[in-house]
Design a protein around this motif. Structure first.
Motif, short mmCIF file in Angstrom:
data_model
loop_
_atom_site.label_atom_id
_atom_site.label_comp_id
_atom_site.label_asym_id
_atom_site.label_seq_id
_atom_site.Cartn_x
_atom_site.Cartn_y
_atom_site.Cartn_z
N UNK B 89 -9.72 16.65 -3.93
CA UNK B 89 -8.64 15.76 -3.48
C UNK B 89 -7.77 15.32 -4.65
N UNK B 90 -8.40 14.91 -5.75
CA UNK B 90 -7.65 14.38 -6.89
C UNK B 90 -6.81 15.47 -7.54
N UNK B 91 -7.35 16.67 -7.62
CA UNK B 91 -6.59 17.76 -8.24
C UNK B 91 -5.28 18.01 -7.50
N UNK B 92 -5.29 17.79 -6.18
CA UNK B 92 -4.07 18.03 -5.40
C UNK B 92 -3.00 16.98 -5.64
N UNK B 93 -3.39 15.72 -5.66
CA UNK B 93 -2.40 14.63 -5.76
C UNK B 93 -2.92 13.46 -6.58
N UNK B 94 -3.10 13.63 -7.88
CA UNK B 94 -3.71 12.56 -8.68
C UNK B 94 -2.96 11.23 -8.61
N UNK B 95 -1.64 11.27 -8.57
CA UNK B 95 -0.85 10.04 -8.68
C UNK B 95 -1.18 9.04 -7.57
N UNK B 96 -1.32 9.53 -6.33
CA UNK B 96 -1.58 8.62 -5.22
C UNK B 96 -2.83 7.80 -5.45
N UNK B 97 -3.86 8.45 -5.98
CA UNK B 97 -5.15 7.76 -6.11
C UNK B 97 -5.18 6.87 -7.34
N UNK B 98 -4.41 7.23 -8.36
CA UNK B 98 -4.28 6.32 -9.51
C UNK B 98 -3.64 5.01 -9.08
N UNK B 99 -2.62 5.12 -8.24
CA UNK B 99 -1.96 3.91 -7.74
C UNK B 99 -2.93 3.08 -6.91
N UNK B 100 -3.65 3.73 -6.00
CA UNK B 100 -4.61 3.03 -5.15
C UNK B 100 -5.61 2.24 -6.00
N UNK B 101 -6.14 2.88 -7.05
CA UNK B 101 -7.13 2.22 -7.89
C UNK B 101 -6.51 1.06 -8.65
N UNK B 102 -5.29 1.26 -9.16
CA UNK B 102 -4.69 0.23 -10.00
C UNK B 102 -4.39 -1.04 -9.21
N UNK B 103 -4.02 -0.90 -7.93
CA UNK B 103 -3.76 -2.11 -7.15
C UNK B 103 -5.05 -2.72 -6.61
N UNK B 104 -6.09 -1.90 -6.49
CA UNK B 104 -7.34 -2.41 -5.91
C UNK B 104 -7.90 -3.58 -6.71
N UNK B 105 -7.72 -3.55 -8.02
CA UNK B 105 -8.30 -4.59 -8.85
C UNK B 105 -7.29 -5.59 -9.38
N UNK B 106 -6.01 -5.22 -9.38
CA UNK B 106 -5.02 -6.09 -10.01
C UNK B 106 -4.36 -7.04 -9.02
N UNK B 107 -4.03 -6.55 -7.82
CA UNK B 107 -3.26 -7.35 -6.88
C UNK B 107 -4.09 -7.72 -5.67
N UNK B 108 -4.69 -8.87 -5.71
CA UNK B 108 -5.65 -9.23 -4.68
C UNK B 108 -5.02 -9.37 -3.31
N UNK B 109 -3.84 -9.99 -3.25
CA UNK B 109 -3.20 -10.20 -1.95
C UNK B 109 -2.84 -8.85 -1.32
N UNK B 110 -2.28 -7.96 -2.12
CA UNK B 110 -1.86 -6.66 -1.62
C UNK B 110 -3.06 -5.87 -1.10
N UNK B 111 -4.16 -5.91 -1.83
CA UNK B 111 -5.35 -5.17 -1.42
C UNK B 111 -5.80 -5.60 -0.03
N UNK B 112 -5.83 -6.90 0.18
CA UNK B 112 -6.24 -7.44 1.49
C UNK B 112 -5.47 -6.75 2.61
N UNK B 113 -4.16 -6.60 2.40
CA UNK B 113 -3.29 -6.03 3.42
C UNK B 113 -3.69 -4.60 3.76
N UNK B 114 -4.09 -3.84 2.75
CA UNK B 114 -4.40 -2.43 2.96
C UNK B 114 -5.84 -2.19 3.39
N UNK B 115 -6.67 -3.20 3.25
CA UNK B 115 -8.11 -3.00 3.39
C UNK B 115 -8.48 -2.45 4.77
#
Lengths: 179, 179
Positions: B89-115
DNA sequence: AACCAAAGTGAGTAATCACTCACAAAAGTA
DNA sequence: TACTTTTGTGAGTGATTACTCACTTTGGTT
């Protein structure tokens, strides 16, 4: 270390853990700590300097915990303790590890700076030695796998996403024949 | 979807993945995309609206990959594919998952919305079914453990911290008796 | 008491941020 | 061609940011 200096560190740690490093302003830290904003910069030079100090405290705490783990003589007991390690460490000082995780993915430059002072090497040494003493077939890969599992436990515990940690531990104890 | 609209999304994804969501200004996105800053807000409403769009694209991609995994009839083959899933999965589209990970820990309110829109449920269903078909003793715990391992693989791969992924996969194949 | 270094203040600053808005160009549609 | 809608611009704005600096207070030493 002044009383106000300690207060700044405590409040900063709490706010960094709660809202993230980037989302916490020095103004807010000063207000909540009951201190002028200028004092933060007098003592720690910059906002990043404040983070540096907290990260170092965290690293020291983690090294202490790892030293305790290393001191367990019996291999079986040491492996059992290793499985319980993430929860034991996080329960003592959750804020430090929340901060560590939040900067790991958000602030790439900052992470680079801390990467050397990582305690991963020490942890790997302990686990590797344990698997060798227990005569596992492939101690290197067992070590790497358990490191991954433990890292994952850390993340889940920080996000309060693991209700049945105890059950997971005993499941792994069976897998590793520790009964 | 306009040409410039797609360009904005592509550049934003790249910059969010590279520098993190918070550290990427709408001004920089506009400049690199060769577009006025206002256009971003005309099309996506806000910076967070832009992120929403990218996250939805990522979720769609992941669901597609999970559907492919689900389609594998033979349980052994499906479990083998599951172990290779993170890297594939990561080899196909690394950028999408880097973004997902970076917001998972940094932006608490945003994460809640996507959870809610999480694909964890679907993944768990697939793995759980596999372990049941293979008559594992404790399929629930096996599922939970493998989910943790896979999550950890995702994180390591995103941070380029796993050189010997292939070796790890074959080590796990032996452990699971898939040879 | 005289002195000094450290601790502490708080108004001020330049830069950056997401976002707005009045307007212009382009693209349908009749 | 005349019109409406959509796409696009870019200067401007208020809010927020980390950080500075001239100054005051405090605590200890001689």
């Amino acid at each position: 270390m002044t009383e106000k200096q300690r207060k700044i560190l405590d409040i900063a740690l709490e706010l960094f853990a709660q809202d993230g490093y980037n989302s916490t302003s020095t103004n807010k830290i000063a207000q909540e700590a009951g201190v002028s904003e200028g004092l933060i910069f007098k003592h720690f030079g910059s906002k990043e300097g404040l983070l540096d100090y907290l990260v170092e405290e965290g690293v020291a705490l983690m090294n202490e915990e790892l030293d305790n783990l290393m001191r367990i003589e019996n291999s079986v007991d040491r492996l059992k303790a290793t499985l319980r390690f993430p929860k034991a460490v996080i329960d003592k000082n959750p804020a430090y590890w929340k901060v560590q995780m939040s900067i790991k993915f958000a602030n790439h430059e900052i992470v680079e700076k801390y990467h050397n002072s990582s305690f991963m090497g020490k942890a790997m040494g302990i686990i590797s030695e344990t698997f060798e003493e227990l005569n596992f077939e492939n101690p290197q890969m067992e070590t790497q796998l358990l490191m991954q599992i433990i890292a994952s436990f850390f993340m889940s515990l920080i996000n309060d996403e693991m209700e049945n940690y105890a059950e997971m531990v005993s499941f792994l104890e069976k897998k590793y024949n520790l009964i």
